[in-house]
Design a protein around this motif. Structure first.
Motif, PDB file in Angstrom:
ATOM      1  N   ARG A 136      -0.059 -12.194  -9.297  1.00  0.00           N
ATOM      2  CA  ARG A 136      -0.528 -11.042  -8.504  1.00  0.00           C
ATOM      3  C   ARG A 136      -1.978 -10.524  -8.886  1.00  0.00           C
ATOM      4  O   ARG A 136      -2.377 -10.873 -10.057  1.00  0.00           O
ATOM      5  CB  ARG A 136       0.331  -9.814  -9.077  1.00  0.00           C
ATOM      6  N   TRP A 140       4.498  -5.669 -13.975  1.00  0.00           N
ATOM      7  CA  TRP A 140       3.337  -4.771 -13.525  1.00  0.00           C
ATOM      8  C   TRP A 140       2.124  -5.583 -14.170  1.00  0.00           C
ATOM      9  O   TRP A 140       1.115  -5.387 -13.260  1.00  0.00           O
ATOM     10  CB  TRP A 140       3.357  -3.478 -13.876  1.00  0.00           C
ATOM     11  N   ASN A 199      -3.894  -7.158  -8.890  1.00  0.00           N
ATOM     12  CA  ASN A 199      -3.692  -5.686  -8.972  1.00  0.00           C
ATOM     13  C   ASN A 199      -5.099  -5.101  -8.101  1.00  0.00           C
ATOM     14  O   ASN A 199      -4.972  -4.132  -7.582  1.00  0.00           O
ATOM     15  CB  ASN A 199      -3.539  -5.228 -10.341  1.00  0.00           C
ATOM     16  N   THR A 217       0.517   3.396  -6.270  1.00  0.00           N
ATOM     17  CA  THR A 217      -0.465   2.671  -7.253  1.00  0.00           C
ATOM     18  C   THR A 217       0.339   1.131  -7.641  1.00  0.00           C
ATOM     19  O   THR A 217       1.133   1.166  -8.208  1.00  0.00           O
ATOM     20  CB  THR A 217      -0.744   3.435  -8.780  1.00  0.00           C
ATOM     21  N   PHE A 218      -0.088   0.187  -6.730  1.00  0.00           N
ATOM     22  CA  PHE A 218       0.283  -1.244  -6.898  1.00  0.00           C
ATOM     23  C   PHE A 218       0.620  -1.647  -8.352  1.00  0.00           C
ATOM     24  O   PHE A 218       1.385  -2.140  -8.415  1.00  0.00           O
ATOM     25  CB  PHE A 218      -0.462  -2.058  -6.081  1.00  0.00           C
ATOM     26  N   SER A 219      -0.399  -1.436  -9.038  1.00  0.00           N
ATOM     27  CA  SER A 219      -0.476  -1.992 -10.478  1.00  0.00           C
ATOM     28  C   SER A 219       0.539  -1.323 -11.591  1.00  0.00           C
ATOM     29  O   SER A 219       0.899  -2.046 -12.411  1.00  0.00           O
ATOM     30  CB  SER A 219      -1.786  -1.762 -10.978  1.00  0.00           C
ATOM     31  N   SER A 240       0.834  -1.088  -0.116  1.00  0.00           N
ATOM     32  CA  SER A 240      -0.053   0.040   0.067  1.00  0.00           C
ATOM     33  C   SER A 240       0.798   1.328   0.004  1.00  0.00           C
ATOM     34  O   SER A 240       2.116   1.291   0.439  1.00  0.00           O
ATOM     35  CB  SER A 240      -0.912  -0.066   1.136  1.00  0.00           C
ATOM     36  N   LYS A 266      -6.447  -6.319  -5.665  1.00  0.00           N
ATOM     37  CA  LYS A 266      -6.397  -6.466  -4.297  1.00  0.00           C
ATOM     38  C   LYS A 266      -5.091  -5.904  -3.673  1.00  0.00           C
ATOM     39  O   LYS A 266      -4.885  -6.102  -2.663  1.00  0.00           O
ATOM     40  CB  LYS A 266      -6.551  -7.995  -3.931  1.00  0.00           C
ATOM     41  N   ASN A 267      -4.438  -5.241  -4.759  1.00  0.00           N
ATOM     42  CA  ASN A 267      -2.913  -4.784  -4.364  1.00  0.00           C
ATOM     43  C   ASN A 267      -2.147  -5.895  -3.722  1.00  0.00           C
ATOM     44  O   ASN A 267      -1.273  -5.727  -2.480  1.00  0.00           O
ATOM     45  CB  ASN A 267      -3.003  -3.566  -3.331  1.00  0.00           C
ATOM     46  N   THR A 268      -2.077  -7.015  -4.269  1.00  0.00           N
ATOM     47  CA  THR A 268      -1.409  -8.181  -3.522  1.00  0.00           C
ATOM     48  C   THR A 268      -0.746  -9.076  -4.478  1.00  0.00           C
ATOM     49  O   THR A 268      -1.171  -9.345  -5.560  1.00  0.00           O
ATOM     50  CB  THR A 268      -2.541  -9.126  -2.887  1.00  0.00           C
TER      51      THR A 268
END
Length: 124
Positions: free
Chosen positions: A72, A53, A74, A28-30, A25, A76-78
């Motif tokens: 991944r 990414w 994206n 922007t994770f993705s 977090s 769920k940012n996980t």
């Protein structure tokens, strides 16, 4: 501030499976590549797996190829590390890392943020 948090470690018998999760977090994770590294007692930290990414570029260390799978979500940012056919030599603290850019990389210098690590112990 980017926060990276791993979970899912534990004790498992040889031949078993574990799935590690890593939530990131603070940005922007993705847009960024992610990686997994591990460090066994008395050894240097080593690369395990990396994903870019989009999830379209994935690389593994030779020692885990065919047994581990990185993915991944994206939304769920996980990022995940599915570990199957575990061996005692897989015992280590596993670290998740968030990259400096969009690409996948096995070089720890390409990662800007690191989690605290999660212990994986494989008994024989």
């Amino acid at each position: 501030q980017v926060l990276v948090v791993e979970s899912g470690g534990g004790l498992v018998q040889a031949g078993g499976s574990l799935r590690l999760s890593c939530a990131a977090s603070g940005r922007t994770f993705s847009h960024y590549g992610m990686g997994w590294f591990r460090q066994a007692p008395g050894k240097e930290r080593e690369f395990v797996a990396t994903i870019n990414w989009t999830g379209g570029s994935i690389y593994y260390a030779d020692s885990v190829k065919g047994r581990f799978s990185i993915s991944r979500d994206n939304a769920k940012n996980t990022v995940y590390l599915q570990m199957d056919s575990l061996k005692p030599e897989d015992t280590a603290v596993y670290y998740c890392a968030a990259g400096r850019a969009y690409f996948s990389s096995s070089d720890y210098n390409d990662y800007a943020y690191w989690g605290q690590g999660t212990q994986v112990t494989v008994s024989s």
